[in-house]
Write an enzyme that holds these catalytic residues in place. Structure first.
Site, mmCIF file in Angstrom:
data_model
loop_
_atom_site.group_PDB
_atom_site.id
_atom_site.type_symbol
_atom_site.label_atom_id
_atom_site.label_comp_id
_atom_site.label_asym_id
_atom_site.label_seq_id
_atom_site.Cartn_x
_atom_site.Cartn_y
_atom_site.Cartn_z
ATOM 1 N N LYS A 162 0.850 -1.201 0.000
ATOM 2 C CA LYS A 162 0.000 0.000 0.000
ATOM 3 C C LYS A 162 0.881 1.245 0.000
ATOM 4 O O LYS A 162 2.088 1.142 0.254
ATOM 5 C CB LYS A 162 -0.924 -0.016 1.216
ATOM 6 C CG LYS A 162 -0.207 0.087 2.549
ATOM 7 C CD LYS A 162 -1.168 -0.175 3.700
ATOM 8 C CE LYS A 162 -0.458 -0.015 5.034
ATOM 9 N NZ LYS A 162 -1.292 -0.502 6.155
ATOM 10 N N TYR A 171 15.867 29.856 8.030
ATOM 11 C CA TYR A 171 14.660 30.626 8.331
ATOM 12 C C TYR A 171 14.449 30.769 9.833
ATOM 13 O O TYR A 171 14.670 29.828 10.595
ATOM 14 C CB TYR A 171 13.426 29.949 7.750
ATOM 15 C CG TYR A 171 13.281 30.138 6.258
ATOM 16 C CD1 TYR A 171 13.106 31.407 5.717
ATOM 17 C CD2 TYR A 171 13.316 29.044 5.406
ATOM 18 C CE1 TYR A 171 12.965 31.577 4.347
ATOM 19 C CE2 TYR A 171 13.173 29.205 4.037
ATOM 20 C CZ TYR A 171 13.000 30.472 3.516
ATOM 21 O OH TYR A 171 12.858 30.641 2.160
#
Ligand SMILES: *Cc1c(COP(=O)(O)O)cnc(C)c1O
Length: 387
Positions: free
Chosen positions: A43, A271
């Site tokens: 999956k 940042y």
């Protein structure tokens, strides 16, 4: 669209030998427990590794367990004629057409799915896995409704064979509480299904690996459903590591240093100036960011997340950007522009004997689990498959 050959250095390498070895490891565990068959769970596009990339490594499994029809179709298109199962079954009545066309086995977890089946026109009766909700309360019939659902299914001309399936909520938890849950759920399954005909499927990776161990009187059933362990993740990290379980890393995420900065005490990185140096440092900027699937959550790790540069262990600094992240090169004077970086997996992606940075360790440092990191590798990351 014409394709260009991107030279941005990020790369995911799939190690087929590791997939084969991990499958063999699961088979050893299940043999100890009476020779269960193994579903390779593919999956989420084989936990982010790619159904097509992993097929050669996993084709020794007894079947493939998928989430959606795209994955099932991919498995069939590669020539696999053996069992393919849909873990959540049909999402609409129309899916049953595809189940007939591709000969897919499918889970039945609710009345609506039985209604669809009862209305489905087919000459080829289908094999279904009836799901018991043994306590996880996500999918499946409660014990009190299970036998009626079983009776309904066995009476349908569209149904060839009914098997029994449940999913344990706490198989990765070795504590007293976890073991207690496991045995309650196993007893619930036993009590509900023991006098009904049909094969059974219970264990995920964690349960399958524990089969070879002494505690608990539960079984994994006739079909074990192995996911993360096939890809080299330890389902119960940090209680056990992949190495403890004899599992090997099936994916290396690597890149390179694309810039080097020298900074002084008081200088910040990235940042929000989230990392501030307290001494002179050498910083490497790596071509990998959250748009590649690297967890931005790593920004919150107070001591950074482990990274290899030229096979040497160092750590991330400050915030993870979309396309870049910073690593500490202060103690790695011979590394610099162009140095190889391993985000997880092997120090040298072409050498599966080289040191491993455990994806479980990276995930834990970023407050998540290996499953999420594997699945998150972004579509823009190129893949290569290594024999
Ligand atoms: C994902 C999944 C598995 C595999 O779980 P792992 O922990 O990765 O081994 C097994 N069964 C079901 C129903 C699943 O959804």
């Amino acid at each position: 669209m014409t394709s260009v050959d991107n030279s941005r250095p990020i790369l995911a390498t799939i190690h087929l030998d590791a997939l084969r070895s991990n499958l063999a490891r699961i088979k050893t565990a299940t043999t100890l427990a009476g020779d269960a068959k193994v579903w390779a769970v593919v999956k989420a596009n084989a936990y982010g590794h790619g159904v097509r990339h992993t097929f050669e490594g996993l084709r020794g499994a007894d079947g493939f367990a998928c989430l959606d029809l795209t994955e099932a179709e991919a498995i069939r298109s590669m020539g696999w004629r053996g069992p393919v199962m849909l873990l959540e079954g049909a999402f609409s009545a129309r899916d049953l057409e595809t189940c007939s066309r591709l000969n897919l086995w499918h889970v039945i977890h609710c009345e609506q799915q039985i209604d669809w089946l009862a209305a489905h026109k087919t000459n080829e009766p289908q094999r279904v896995f009836l799901k018991l909700n043994s306590g996880m309360n996500r999918l499946g019939f409660k014990p009190a409704q299970y036998r009626a659902a079983y009776a309904r299914l066995t009476a349908l001309s569209q149904v060839a064979e009914v098997s029994h399936l449940t999913h344990f909520s706490d198989a990765d938890n070795d504590s007293f509480a976890g073991i207690t849950k496991m045995s309650q759920q196993w007893q619930c399954f036993q009590a509900t299904t023991q006098d009904l005909d049909g094969e059974s499927s219970l264990a995920n990776s964690a349960a399958a690996l524990h089969l070879g161990r002494p505690h608990g009187d539960w079984s994994g059933g006739d079909w074990v459903r192995a996911g993360v362990a096939l890809y080299g993740g330890a389902p119960d990290y940090p209680a056990q590591t992949a190495g403890d379980w004899g599992l090997r890393s099936a994916m290396t995420l690597s890149s390179r240093i694309v810039s080097v900065q020298e900074i002084a005490a008081g200088d910040a990185v990235g940042y929000g100036s989230a990392f501030v140096a307290d001494h002179t440092m050498r910083i490497g900027t790596v071509a990998c960011g959250y748009a590649d699937g690297y967890p931005r959550h790593a920004s919150l790790a107070s001591h950074g997340v482990p990274v290899f540069v030229d096979g040497q262990r160092t750590r991330t600094l400050g915030r993870i950007s979309m396309d870049m992240l910073a690593v500490d090169l202060t103690t790695l004077p011979s590394s610099g522009f162009g140095s190889r970086v391993t985000l997880w997996g092997h120090a040298d992606p072409l050498d599966t004997k080289s040191a491993v940075l455990s994806i479980d360790e990276v995930a834990a440092a970023a407050a998540t689990i290996s499953y999420e990191l594997m699945c998150a590798v972004a579509a823009r990351v190129p893949f290569v498959v290594m024999e």
